[in-house]
Design a protein around this motif. Structure first.
Motif, mmCIF file in Angstrom:
data_model
loop_
_atom_site.group_PDB
_atom_site.id
_atom_site.type_symbol
_atom_site.label_atom_id
_atom_site.label_comp_id
_atom_site.label_asym_id
_atom_site.label_seq_id
_atom_site.Cartn_x
_atom_site.Cartn_y
_atom_site.Cartn_z
ATOM 1 N N GLU A 38 0.826 -1.209 0.000
ATOM 2 C CA GLU A 38 0.000 0.000 0.000
ATOM 3 C C GLU A 38 0.861 1.259 0.000
ATOM 4 O O GLU A 38 0.568 2.234 -0.684
ATOM 5 N N ILE A 39 1.953 1.215 0.754
ATOM 6 C CA ILE A 39 2.849 2.370 0.808
ATOM 7 C C ILE A 39 3.485 2.599 -0.557
ATOM 8 O O ILE A 39 3.580 3.731 -1.031
ATOM 9 N N GLU A 40 3.903 1.537 -1.214
ATOM 10 C CA GLU A 40 4.490 1.664 -2.557
ATOM 11 C C GLU A 40 3.466 2.214 -3.539
ATOM 12 O O GLU A 40 3.789 3.049 -4.388
ATOM 13 N N LYS A 41 2.236 1.754 -3.441
ATOM 14 C CA LYS A 41 1.172 2.260 -4.328
ATOM 15 C C LYS A 41 0.938 3.745 -4.076
ATOM 16 O O LYS A 41 0.735 4.518 -5.006
ATOM 17 N N LEU A 42 0.974 4.144 -2.805
ATOM 18 C CA LEU A 42 0.817 5.566 -2.489
ATOM 19 C C LEU A 42 1.953 6.376 -3.100
ATOM 20 O O LEU A 42 1.735 7.442 -3.674
ATOM 21 N N LYS A 43 3.173 5.882 -2.996
ATOM 22 C CA LYS A 43 4.325 6.601 -3.551
ATOM 23 C C LYS A 43 4.227 6.754 -5.063
ATOM 24 O O LYS A 43 4.764 7.696 -5.628
ATOM 25 N N GLU A 44 3.552 5.830 -5.722
ATOM 26 C CA GLU A 44 3.398 5.904 -7.173
ATOM 27 C C GLU A 44 2.211 6.768 -7.600
ATOM 28 O O GLU A 44 2.077 7.105 -8.762
ATOM 29 N N SER A 45 1.376 7.122 -6.668
ATOM 30 C CA SER A 45 0.167 7.885 -6.986
ATOM 31 C C SER A 45 0.459 9.368 -7.136
ATOM 32 O O SER A 45 0.954 10.008 -6.200
ATOM 33 N N PRO A 46 0.147 9.933 -8.285
ATOM 34 C CA PRO A 46 0.335 11.376 -8.441
ATOM 35 C C PRO A 46 -0.496 12.180 -7.444
ATOM 36 O O PRO A 46 -0.029 13.166 -6.900
ATOM 37 N N LEU A 47 -1.711 11.741 -7.197
ATOM 38 C CA LEU A 47 -2.560 12.489 -6.269
ATOM 39 C C LEU A 47 -1.972 12.505 -4.867
ATOM 40 O O LEU A 47 -2.022 13.518 -4.187
ATOM 41 N N TYR A 48 -1.411 11.422 -4.445
ATOM 42 C CA TYR A 48 -0.751 11.387 -3.142
ATOM 43 C C TYR A 48 0.394 12.389 -3.104
ATOM 44 O O TYR A 48 0.511 13.188 -2.180
ATOM 45 N N ASN A 49 1.226 12.365 -4.126
ATOM 46 C CA ASN A 49 2.364 13.277 -4.173
ATOM 47 C C ASN A 49 1.900 14.728 -4.254
ATOM 48 O O ASN A 49 2.509 15.607 -3.673
ATOM 49 N N LEU A 50 0.817 14.977 -4.980
ATOM 50 C CA LEU A 50 0.306 16.339 -5.099
ATOM 51 C C LEU A 50 -0.286 16.840 -3.792
ATOM 52 O O LEU A 50 -0.241 18.027 -3.491
ATOM 53 N N SER A 51 -0.848 15.940 -3.021
ATOM 54 C CA SER A 51 -1.541 16.361 -1.806
ATOM 55 C C SER A 51 -0.595 16.619 -0.641
ATOM 56 O O SER A 51 -1.021 17.103 0.394
ATOM 57 N N MET A 52 0.664 16.303 -0.804
ATOM 58 C CA MET A 52 1.602 16.407 0.310
ATOM 59 C C MET A 52 1.952 17.843 0.676
ATOM 60 O O MET A 52 2.419 18.106 1.769
ATOM 61 N N ALA A 53 1.775 18.753 -0.201
ATOM 62 C CA ALA A 53 2.146 20.138 0.111
ATOM 63 C C ALA A 53 1.500 21.070 -0.894
ATOM 64 O O ALA A 53 0.764 20.653 -1.773
ATOM 65 N N ASN A 54 1.791 22.359 -0.749
ATOM 66 C CA ASN A 54 1.230 23.307 -1.698
ATOM 67 C C ASN A 54 2.301 24.276 -2.173
ATOM 68 O O ASN A 54 3.428 24.254 -1.703
ATOM 69 N N LYS A 55 1.941 25.080 -3.132
ATOM 70 C CA LYS A 55 2.798 26.097 -3.731
ATOM 71 C C LYS A 55 4.136 25.540 -4.176
ATOM 72 O O LYS A 55 4.181 24.646 -4.990
ATOM 73 N N GLU A 56 5.221 26.063 -3.646
ATOM 74 C CA GLU A 56 6.551 25.643 -4.085
ATOM 75 C C GLU A 56 6.767 24.146 -3.853
ATOM 76 O O GLU A 56 7.296 23.439 -4.718
ATOM 77 N N LEU A 57 6.357 23.664 -2.708
ATOM 78 C CA LEU A 57 6.512 22.241 -2.416
ATOM 79 C C LEU A 57 5.693 21.379 -3.361
ATOM 80 O O LEU A 57 6.128 20.305 -3.763
ATOM 81 N N PHE A 58 4.516 21.852 -3.691
ATOM 82 C CA PHE A 58 3.669 21.130 -4.641
ATOM 83 C C PHE A 58 4.411 20.918 -5.955
ATOM 84 O O PHE A 58 4.487 19.803 -6.470
ATOM 85 N N HIS A 59 4.985 21.976 -6.485
ATOM 86 C CA HIS A 59 5.693 21.879 -7.767
ATOM 87 C C HIS A 59 6.936 21.001 -7.650
ATOM 88 O O HIS A 59 7.212 20.177 -8.525
ATOM 89 N N SER A 60 7.692 21.174 -6.588
ATOM 90 C CA SER A 60 8.881 20.345 -6.398
ATOM 91 C C SER A 60 8.496 18.874 -6.259
ATOM 92 O O SER A 60 9.149 17.993 -6.824
ATOM 93 N N ASN A 61 7.431 18.602 -5.502
ATOM 94 C CA ASN A 61 6.975 17.221 -5.348
ATOM 95 C C ASN A 61 6.523 16.634 -6.682
ATOM 96 O O ASN A 61 6.807 15.475 -6.990
#
Length: 178
Positions: free
Chosen positions: A4-27
């Motif tokens: 499940e953790i690996e699937k989360l790491k592969e999910s764009p939505l998971y990566n997008l939801s981790m932060a906003n603004k500058e962090l969002f783009h870097s992520n």
């Protein structure tokens, strides 16, 4: 649990939801590089001047991307060797001292530097900054959008959902810069 953790790491939505603004783009950029290393290398080659297109020589599967390594927004490695540093500035402007300090941290390794900026004035001043002997390639989000669009259209992105997300991201950042 590990799957499940690996699937989360592969999910764009998971990566997008981790932060906003500058962090969002870097992520998002880091996610793209991890998921599609060959495409990421092609993207960076389009963003860098031709003389620096040898920044990554080797198998794309050897590419490793880290976030916030030594305070760099995005660090790209081949094995254990640092090859690329991306400093991402969405609303702020870096100081020359900050960029010089980042260069000192890499300690004369052969590293390509990209300063990714949404600040149009900074991008327009790139010529002046280069005269101050900065080793950073200044790239704006419009150029990122254009080059990423080319890579997505030229290369095979196996997952249709990812391809649509990448196209949407290109539109999104292009509109932000306008």
């Amino acid at each position: 649990m590990g799957t499940e953790i690996e699937k989360l790491k592969e999910s764009p939505l998971y990566n997008l939801s981790m932060a906003n603004k500058e962090l969002f783009h870097s992520n998002f950029i880091a996610w793209f590089g991890k998921m599609y290393p060959t495409h990421f290398i092609n993207l960076i080659n389009k963003l860098l001047p031709e003389k620096e297109n040898n920044w990554f020589d080797g198998n794309p599967n050897e590419l490793r991307i880290e976030r916030e390594y030594k305070h760099f927004d995005i660090s790209v490695f081949k094995d254990k060797e640092l090859k690329l540093v991306i400093e991402n500035k969405v609303k702020s402007i870096p100081t020359k001292k900050q960029l010089d300090n980042y260069e000192k941290v890499v300690n004369n390794q052969k590293v390509a530097f990209i300063l990714l900026t949404m600040n149009v004035q900074l991008y327009e001043l790139a010529g002046n900054l280069e005269n101050k002997e900065l080793n950073w390639n200044i790239v704006n989000y419009t150029d990122l959008s254009k080059c990423l669009s080319e890579v997505v259209n030229e290369e095979d992105i196996a997952v249709d959902y990812h391809k649509e997300l990448l196209k949407d991201y290109c539109t999104y950042i292009s509109n932000l810069q306008s």
